[in-house]
Scaffold this active site. Structure first.
Site, PDB file in Angstrom:
ATOM      1  CD  GLU A  37      -1.409   0.132   3.641  1.00 22.00           C
ATOM      2  OE1 GLU A  37      -1.252   0.905   4.590  1.00 22.00           O
ATOM      3  OE2 GLU A  37      -2.355  -0.674   3.559  1.00 22.00           O
ATOM      4  CG  ASP A  38       3.551   2.372   2.942  1.00 16.45           C
ATOM      5  OD1 ASP A  38       2.369   2.700   3.135  1.00 16.45           O
ATOM      6  OD2 ASP A  38       4.348   2.152   3.869  1.00 16.45           O
ATOM      7  CB  THR A  39       6.482   1.209  -2.114  1.00 21.98           C
ATOM      8  OG1 THR A  39       6.436  -0.151  -1.698  1.00 21.98           O
ATOM      9  CG2 THR A  39       6.974   2.101  -0.981  1.00 21.98           C
ATOM     10  CD  GLU A 102       8.055 -10.443   1.845  1.00 20.91           C
ATOM     11  OE1 GLU A 102       6.998 -10.880   1.363  1.00 20.91           O
ATOM     12  OE2 GLU A 102       8.479  -9.299   1.599  1.00 20.91           O
TER      13      GLU A 102
END
Length: 189
Positions: A37-39, A102
């Protein structure tokens, strides 16, 4: 802070003589870890395109991930089969348990498979990640409340600090993203 990432220079372009041995050992040159959602629709798509255009076989998860899901076996395998992970720390990176899991897998591979790691601080200060300040502190506090698992959250905190202590690249708020991406891509030329 723009740090040297010379150790990553071991990855050769496809035209080099090392590419056959590289491809036999690794399925991907680079695994991209990022908060979608940021990048995803800006920095990451441009970085992926530039890496790909320069012959760097890059894994980018194209699926929107559901909150609270565990990291999938396919994603774990992609990390294991990548020579290098580029971890893009953005403002909301720590809000995703998927990203944090991750990150843990990437560090596991760093220890067991000589996996290289390049932290990229995307419009966040490295010290914010290292010391879990601001949005990182808030996200981890929410995880502690939600999971009631201090050990797991502590492992995430330790992982964030470990990666933030590595030599990496820092894109400041008013810097040119295109030029910054070229710095990353140039490491393979």
């Amino acid at each position: 802070m723009t740090s040297s990432i010379a150790p990553l220079g071991v990855l050769s372009s496809p035209s080099s003589s090392n590419s056959s041995s590289l491809t036999s050992q690794w399925s991907y040159d680079v695994f991209l870890s990022f908060r979608g959602e940021d990048t995803r629709n800006n920095f990451i798509v441009h970085l992926y395109k530039d890496l790909h255009q320069n012959g760097i076989n890059t894994y980018m998860d194209n699926e929107e991930l559901r909150r609270g899901e565990k990291i999938s076996p396919a994603l774990q395998k992609a990390i294991e089969e990548s020579k290098i992970s580029i971890i893009v720390f953005s403002e909301n990176y720590a809000s995703s348990t998927w990203c944090l899991d991750e990150l843990m897998k990437i560090l596991e591979c760093k220890e067991s498979k000589q996996h290289k790691v390049l932290p990229v601080f995307y419009k966040v200060e490295p010290s914010t990640v290292r010391h879990q300040k601001s949005s990182f502190k808030e996200a981890l506090a929410r995880h502690e409340e939600k999971f009631k698992d201090d050990a797991k959250v502590q492992r995430w905190k330790t992982a964030l600090k470990q990666v933030a202590d590595l030599s990496g690249l820092h894109l400041k708020i008013n810097e040119n993203e295109s030029e910054f991406i070229q710095k990353i891509v140039q490491e393979w030329e």
